[in-house]
Design an enzyme around this catalytic site. Structure first.
Site, short mmCIF file in Angstrom:
data_model
loop_
_atom_site.label_atom_id
_atom_site.label_comp_id
_atom_site.label_asym_id
_atom_site.label_seq_id
_atom_site.Cartn_x
_atom_site.Cartn_y
_atom_site.Cartn_z
N TYR A 46 10.38 -8.49 -3.93
CA TYR A 46 9.34 -9.47 -4.22
C TYR A 46 8.52 -9.09 -5.45
CZ TYR A 46 9.67 -12.02 0.29
OH TYR A 46 10.07 -12.79 1.35
N CYS A 78 3.37 -6.61 3.26
CA CYS A 78 3.86 -6.59 1.89
C CYS A 78 2.68 -6.89 0.97
CB CYS A 78 4.96 -7.64 1.71
SG CYS A 78 5.57 -7.81 0.03
N CYS A 199 2.44 0.09 -2.26
CA CYS A 199 3.64 -0.61 -1.77
C CYS A 199 4.06 0.08 -0.48
CB CYS A 199 4.75 -0.55 -2.81
SG CYS A 199 6.34 -1.22 -2.24
N THR A 200 4.40 -0.69 0.52
CA THR A 200 4.75 -0.11 1.82
C THR A 200 5.97 0.80 1.74
OG1 THR A 200 6.02 -2.11 2.36
CG2 THR A 200 3.74 -1.99 3.15
N HIS A 201 6.86 0.54 0.80
CA HIS A 201 8.06 1.38 0.65
C HIS A 201 7.71 2.82 0.29
CE1 HIS A 201 9.94 -2.58 0.34
NE2 HIS A 201 11.14 -2.02 0.44
#
Length: 293
Positions: A46, A78, A199-201
């Protein structure tokens, strides 16, 4: 017997598997809740899409989770989707308790001792109007060094299928490139002593980041604050489930991409069995159970 509203699942979604870091925090904070997680991996990342595209996906996924899974609340796990669409989704679903993400700048402001905070995130998040407003609201308090990390979230997705002991990985190379571009980290005058993981990643590459910035730098991520806010909203709406779920599987993990990637991530990062995972077809998000994990 009809399911009571407080017994319905909480929906959680992200562009990919990174939101599993938020799901992990939610499960720890809310052990009696059911969850349906959707990774929109077929349309990731995204952070490198336009706002209109991300908003359209966010609306489609919200409708799907409400109509097919009858969720009682939604966590948009996100940062990019939150920035692009959270206000629109709230307007379209005023009866749905909704929690979004934003980079943890305010907690970082309280944590820093050198007055210099680093922020890493996707370009979509860090160039959004929502992030610009947040940054402007804190202008003059501390110095922020903001670094878009193009490709890093996508590399973390791909790394799920790679051996954990690989000597040199794409994620390590990208982490090194972006951290070095930000300047000096540490506790000395003017150094960056606090790093916001926007960012969650990025939670899943904390060891790589830690090796680059040293042991004394604070990391700020959003999983635990989001979990606490979700609990507050459920309590306020009388929707908190206080009894252990029984019967149906308490957690379902869905993906619009390859189910093998989600299965590997769930097993590696959450220690969840392959039976929790399934694929859904895009763009209509009709359920399609995986024949194998």
């Amino acid at each position: 017997m009809a399911q009571q509203r407080h017994e319905r699942p909480i929906g959680v979604f992200d562009s990919g598997v990174g939101g599993l870091s938020v799901l992990r925090a939610l499960r720890a904070e809310l052990p009696h809740e059911r969850f349906v997680y959707l990774a929109d991996s077929a349309h990731a990342p995204y952070g490198e899409r336009g706002d209109a595209y991300v908003a359209a996906r966010t609306h489609a996924i919200t409708r799907y989770l409400r109509e097919r899974h009858h969720i009682k609340a939604l966590v948009v796990a996100c940062n990019t989707a939150t920035a692009a669409a959270i206000h629109e989704v709230r307007g379209s679903h005023p009866d749905l308790p909704l929690v979004g993400l934003e980079p943890a700048l305010k907690p970082a402001l309280a944590a820093t001792r050198t007055g210099h905070v680093g922020v890493i995130g996707t370009r979509g998040t860090l160039t959004s109007a929502k992030f610009a407003r947040l940054l402007a609201s804190l202008d003059g308090h501390v110095r922020f060094t903001v670094q878009p990390c193009d490709g890093l979230a996508h590399a973390i997705e791909r790394s799920v299928a790679q051996p954990v002991d690989a000597k040199e990985t794409e994620t390590e190379a990208l982490c090194e490139r972006y951290i070095h571009a930000m300047g000096a980290f540490g506790t000395g005058p003017g150094q960056i002593d606090t790093l916001v993981l926007g960012c969650t990643h990025y939670v899943f590459v904390e060891p790589e980041l830690r090796a680059l910035v040293g042991p004394d730098v604070y990391f700020m991520e959003t999983g635990e604050p989001v979990a606490r806010q979700t609990r507050r909203l459920l309590e306020g709406a009388g929707l908190l489930n206080t009894s252990p779920p029984d019967g149906a599987m308490p957690i379902r993990l869905l993906t619009t991409g390859p189910v093998q990637m989600l299965t590997a991530a769930a097993q590696r990062w959450l220690e969840l069995p392959a039976g929790c995972c399934a694929s859904v077809s895009a763009p209509n998000l009709e359920v399609k159970l995986a024949s194998s994990a």
